[in-house]
Design an enzyme around this catalytic site. Structure first.
Site: not given
Length: 556
Positions: A171, A457
């Site tokens: 990603r 996160d």
């Protein structure tokens, strides 16, 4: 002596590398690799700039009272019978995927975890310092080559890859993030083109021998808001395949539907990427963040406590169901999202409760028709695999088996339904504690942090940030108080002071004083109390971790 800021990196004309020189990094930042990245930047930067302008214009309309919706101009795409390219056999089964940063030990453990896919993350799970980024590219190169190892001297253990490993997806960062350590023609390169370009350049050839099928590399694409952004990615993929002389459609990518505007563009995004598509994913945490950010000027859209915003909320369930219907209609994977729970050591009851919550969440996903899901921790993969294995009934996926025609009628009102639940003082306190501690870790170089038995996160920290901003901005009334209490800057200031004291007690005075907690508090509080909501917390903090090395002194 080379007078260019690039130091001793062999950079082509017009490219300046301002990050620290390292011999190992120079194996990634070769002249040809940098030339490839620069070519992508030069070809696509104006398209990217236009797309970001369009994002800002759309947000101005939402701030003026408009709501997101389906685009009448693309109705024929939504109603058409087209399908994406067939699912590549190497990634037909994506039952459980694990995600995490590109740290060396994490990469090995994730690939060995028993998951079907490991998504190596340069985005939400990574603090994008120069060291983290470049070591991440070294780690992925070694992982693709099968040579990666890690010596843990404290445990007297060496980590290596097993014979059978998860399929690797990468990603890159979103379109909005720059890479300030590398300049092309005087301006910072787009972060995602830097991440994609370096990984593709060094690793595409390894996928040619994938059982002779030529599929890969594989990617996850974050933070899209419109199909025009998917069109840019498709063109980037085409250009990369042409440059590498590999078959068209070799690159495959799954798009995270993690912004509210993108929920109305799912068909259009798949259409633009149809030769390169590997489906869509429910990026649930960023989606919640985007709901607040997109509707920030709408006081009737206040979120309840973040713990109440689960996939059982009607607006979240509609988004998930529509994603499944759309993907299966177009012949691609409909991936579920992340349950943030992690194993809890030392408390058997709490651990059992966490595992049960994960099982219930994953059972809901597979019964709804999701083809696979995400795990936050290797210790949960076995439990999740059991749930999905039973739900798939020996199939690789549910494409062609679960159509979800009942979701065909999901409309704009369903996707925009107001959240339900209470807003509490403990919710405000938890947001503040989590946001400050995550930002302290991020500034110190860690992008994925276990806090209060959940894996946090950037996406979950963003929820804490924008929810606090929303409650302060509209003086939300808190439930469960003996007298009426509204969230004001003064109340928030007292909460910050008290929660900083709690953080110091929890982490210990020495660690607190030696950490980035006060700087993180300054960043987080400013973001929560700003008159205008900034688009991204980490974009504001990014300049604090950029370190330019303008000379060649390190090599003299």
């Amino acid at each position: 002596m080379n007078s260019k800021p690039a130091g001793f990196y062999d950079a082509p004309e017009g490219v300046d590398v301002r990050g620290r020189y390292d011999d190992e990094f120079s194996e990634i930042l070769t002249r040809d690799a940098l030339d490839f990245v620069a070519r992508l930047q030069r070809e696509f930067r104006e398209q990217i700039r236009h797309s970001m302008d369009c994002r800002r214009e759309a947000q101005r309309r939402y701030d003026a009272g408009e709501l997101p919706g389906f685009d009448p101009a693309t109705r024929l795409i939504r109603e058409g019978d087209w399908v994406c390219a067939p699912v590549p056999p190497p990634i037909a089964n994506r039952m459980v995927e694990i995600t995490g940063p590109v740290e060396r030990k994490m990469v090995i453990n994730a690939l060995n975890s028993g998951a079907k896919v490991f998504m190596a993350d340069f985005e939400d799970a990574l603090s994008p310092s120069w060291e983290n980024l470049m070591r991440g590219h070294v780690n992925l190169r070694d992982a693709v080559n099968g040579t990666i190892s890690f010596e843990d001297r404290e445990r007297n253990r060496v980590y290596k890859l097993n014979q059978n490993t998860a399929k690797l997806f990468v990603r890159p960062r979103g379109w909005h993030l720059p890479e300030a350590h590398v300049l092309v023609d005087g301006g910072p390169v787009t972060g995602c083109l830097f991440d994609f370009g370096l990984y593709f350049f060094h690793n595409y050839a390894a996928f040619r021998s994938n059982q002779g099928q030529g599929y890969g590399p594989f990617f996850y694409l974050p933070k899209m808001e419109h199909s025009r952004e998917a069109r840019i990615w498709n063109n980037v993929f085409n250009r990369a395949e042409q440059w590498a002389a590999i078959p068209s459609g070799s690159i495959r990518a799954t798009v995270l539907i993690e912004t509210l505007p993108a929920a109305f563009q799912m068909n259009e995004i798949l259409y633009e990427l149809r030769p390169h598509s590997a489906g869509l994913n429910c990026g649930r945490w960023d989606y919640i963040f985007s709901y607040v950010k997109t509707l920030r000027a709408h006081p009737d859209r206040l979120l309840p406590d973040r713990v109440s915003v689960t996939m059982t909320q009607p607006f979240m369930r509609s988004y998930s169901d529509l994603l499944i219907f759309t993907c299966h209609r177009r012949g691609v994977h409909a991936m579920g999202g992340m349950a943030a729970q992690i194993p809890i050591r030392g408390d058997a009851d709490a651990h059992a409760s966490a595992v049960d919550a994960v099982r219930r969440d994953k059972l809901r996903e597979v019964q709804a028709g999701h083809d696979g899901t995400w795990a936050a921790h290797p210790g949960l993969i076995a439990d999740i695999s059991k749930v999905f294995s039973a739900g798939l009934s020996q199939r690789d996926n549910l494409i062609g088996a679960v159509a979800r025609e009942d979701a065909a009628g999901i409309g704009e009102d369903d996707l925009l339904e107001r959240p339900r639940g209470k807003r509490t003082m403990e919710g405000l306190r938890l947001n503040t504690r989590v946001g400050i501690q995550y930002m302290a870790a991020w500034l110190a170089g860690a992008g994925s942090v276990p806090l209060y038995n959940l894996m946090e996160d950037a996406a979950t920290a963003e929820i804490s940030r924008v929810q606090n901003w929303q409650w302060i901005r509209y003086e939300a009334e808190l439930d469960g108080q003996a007298v009426k209490v509204t969230v004001t800057p003064e109340l928030f200031g007292r909460v910050v002071e008290e929660e900083m004291g709690r953080i110091e007690r929890e982490v210990g005075g020495e660690k607190f004083r030696g950490g980035m907690y006060r700087e993180a508090c300054s960043v987080f509080v400013r973001q929560c109390t700003s008159p205008e909501l900034d688009d991204f917390l980490t974009l504001d903090a990014y300049n604090r971790i950029v370190v330019h090395h303008p000379g060649a002194e390190a090599r003299l």
